[in-house]
Design an enzyme around this catalytic site. Structure first.
Site, mmCIF file in Angstrom:
data_model
loop_
_atom_site.group_PDB
_atom_site.id
_atom_site.type_symbol
_atom_site.label_atom_id
_atom_site.label_comp_id
_atom_site.label_asym_id
_atom_site.label_seq_id
_atom_site.Cartn_x
_atom_site.Cartn_y
_atom_site.Cartn_z
ATOM 1 N NE ARG A 191 27.549 33.741 35.333
ATOM 2 C CZ ARG A 191 28.408 33.673 36.336
ATOM 3 N NH1 ARG A 191 28.960 34.789 36.810
ATOM 4 N NH2 ARG A 191 28.730 32.531 36.863
ATOM 5 C CD GLU A 213 45.789 13.951 44.969
ATOM 6 O OE1 GLU A 213 44.604 13.650 45.200
ATOM 7 O OE2 GLU A 213 46.693 13.102 44.835
ATOM 8 C CG HIS A 250 30.177 38.751 40.440
ATOM 9 N ND1 HIS A 250 30.421 37.397 40.358
ATOM 10 C CD2 HIS A 250 28.982 38.948 39.838
ATOM 11 C CE1 HIS A 250 29.418 36.809 39.734
ATOM 12 N NE2 HIS A 250 28.524 37.727 39.411
ATOM 13 C CG ASP A 271 30.519 27.640 41.115
ATOM 14 O OD1 ASP A 271 29.910 28.651 40.725
ATOM 15 O OD2 ASP A 271 30.125 26.482 40.902
ATOM 16 N NE ARG A 319 23.848 36.319 39.461
ATOM 17 C CZ ARG A 319 24.101 35.033 39.706
ATOM 18 N NH1 ARG A 319 23.371 34.355 40.559
ATOM 19 N NH2 ARG A 319 25.080 34.429 39.066
ATOM 20 C CD GLU A 368 29.851 27.252 27.723
ATOM 21 O OE1 GLU A 368 28.627 27.202 27.513
ATOM 22 O OE2 GLU A 368 30.709 27.235 26.815
ATOM 23 C CG ASN A 369 30.972 32.553 33.404
ATOM 24 O OD1 ASN A 369 32.090 32.589 33.907
ATOM 25 N ND2 ASN A 369 30.060 31.676 33.814
ATOM 26 N NE ARG A 373 28.830 21.086 36.424
ATOM 27 C CZ ARG A 373 27.818 21.413 37.209
ATOM 28 N NH1 ARG A 373 27.079 20.473 37.774
ATOM 29 N NH2 ARG A 373 27.539 22.680 37.451
HETATM 30 C C1 V0D Z 1 34.259 37.830 39.279
HETATM 31 C C2 V0D Z 1 35.364 36.016 41.510
HETATM 32 C C3 V0D Z 1 39.562 40.064 39.467
HETATM 33 C C4 V0D Z 1 34.894 35.476 40.185
HETATM 34 C C5 V0D Z 1 36.493 37.002 41.383
HETATM 35 C C6 V0D Z 1 36.551 39.751 33.934
HETATM 36 C C7 V0D Z 1 34.062 36.352 39.271
HETATM 37 C C8 V0D Z 1 36.021 38.346 40.927
HETATM 38 C C9 V0D Z 1 39.726 40.048 38.091
HETATM 39 C C10 V0D Z 1 40.909 40.454 37.331
HETATM 40 C C11 V0D Z 1 36.486 38.683 38.488
HETATM 41 C C12 V0D Z 1 41.129 39.981 36.038
HETATM 42 C C13 V0D Z 1 42.269 40.321 35.331
HETATM 43 C C14 V0D Z 1 43.190 41.146 35.924
HETATM 44 C C15 V0D Z 1 42.995 41.632 37.199
HETATM 45 C C16 V0D Z 1 41.863 41.292 37.894
HETATM 46 C C17 V0D Z 1 38.537 39.519 37.606
HETATM 47 C C18 V0D Z 1 36.943 38.773 36.132
HETATM 48 C C19 V0D Z 1 36.093 38.449 37.168
HETATM 49 C C20 V0D Z 1 36.521 38.521 34.732
HETATM 50 F F1 V0D Z 1 44.318 41.477 35.237
HETATM 51 N N1 V0D Z 1 38.372 39.582 39.800
HETATM 52 N N2 V0D Z 1 37.728 39.246 38.670
HETATM 53 N N3 V0D Z 1 38.163 39.278 36.341
HETATM 54 N N4 V0D Z 1 35.626 38.334 39.530
#
Ligand code: V0D
Length: 236
Positions: free
Chosen positions: A65, A199, A31, A14, A27, A61-62, A186
């Site tokens: 956005r 934990e 990410h 988060d 934003r 829920e995302n 949460r």
């Molecule tokens: C955005 C922080 C890697 C949280 C991390 C589609 C939000 C970066 C992946 C990823 C996201 C997913 C599958 C895979 C390889 C990489 C990823 C999402 C969001 C949602 F096989 N970062 N990441 N997937 N964020």
């Protein structure tokens, strides 16, 4: 007292958007940085002997956005693969996913499946991305599958045990330590069944600022706590 070994670490990632906004950055930058931290923390965790790390990358829920933000987020699996595959191979990290990827774009799906396919023979830690994941849905699906077996007379009601139920979850590894960054306290529908005895560690640090030192703090805190599974203190 002997503490249970940290096998499965789960993290609610988060604070990425908030981190960026606090720095007057768009934003998506948060990410992007967040993805980099996932790679770094996965390597650190694997070197500490953790066997499985599950990260909440995108919840059901995302979808609320802005579309522009969602479009960027779903480019991250490809970016992650292109930027970090060599690290994943070097550290033998295996990628898995839980959640419903059937409704994500075909480009994103392709990238996710490439990640899984290219790392499937790696023998080290599993890095499991929860993506369009929600725990209610996971439990409802398990229940539906079990109910249809009962209806077809392939399973007796008395044989629905914890173990049978777990066969129908997307992942049944119990979580030992759950970390949530960025100050919220949460669970937000993440691995509800699997965290029954875990934990839980909350930190105000936003995910893009999380580092190995923060991970060490969370792990030290984990080993300090008594884990009795409802038993009697000092019995083991
Ligand atoms: C955005 C922080 C890697 C949280 C991390 C589609 C939000 C970066 C992946 C990823 C996201 C997913 C599958 C895979 C390889 C990489 C990823 C999402 C969001 C949602 F096989 N970062 N990441 N997937 N964020």
């Amino acid at each position: 007292m002997e503490k249970k070994k940290l096998n499965h670490l789960a993290i609610i990632l988060d604070g990425n958007g908030r981190w960026a906004q606090a720095r007057n950055l768009p934003r998506f930058k948060g990410h992007y940085e967040g993805g980099k931290r996932v790679k770094e923390i996965a390597i650190a965790a694997s070197l500490k002997g953790i066997k499985r790390m599950s990260v909440y990358a995108f919840s059901t829920e995302n979808w609320k956005r802005p579309t522009s933000e969602i479009d960027y987020i779903f480019k991250l699996p490809r970016l992650f693969l292109d930027m970090y595959l060599s690290d994943l191979m070097k550290y033998q990290i295996k990628i898995e996913c839980i959640g419903d990827i059937s409704q994500v774009s075909s480009n994103a799906k392709k990238a996710i499946n490439d990640c899984i396919e290219k790392t499937k023979n790696n023998t080290g830690m599993v890095l499991c991305f929860a993506l369009n994941y929600g725990s209610y849905q996971e439990i409802i699906n398990a229940t539906r599958n079990i109910a249809s077996l009962v209806k077809e007379d392939k399973l007796n009601i008395e044989d629905i045990t914890k173990e049978t139920f777990e066969e129908y979850l997307m992942d049944s590894t119990p979580v030992d330590l759950l970390i949530r960054t960025s100050g919220e306290q949460r669970i937000s529908n993440f691995l509800l069944w699997q965290i029954a005895y875990s934990e839980i560690y909350f930190t105000n640090v936003m995910w893009p600022d999380f580092n190995e030192e923060e991970l060490d703090k969370a792990i030290a805190n984990y080993y300090q706590r008594d884990r009795r599974f409802g038993g009697i203190k000092n019995e083991k």
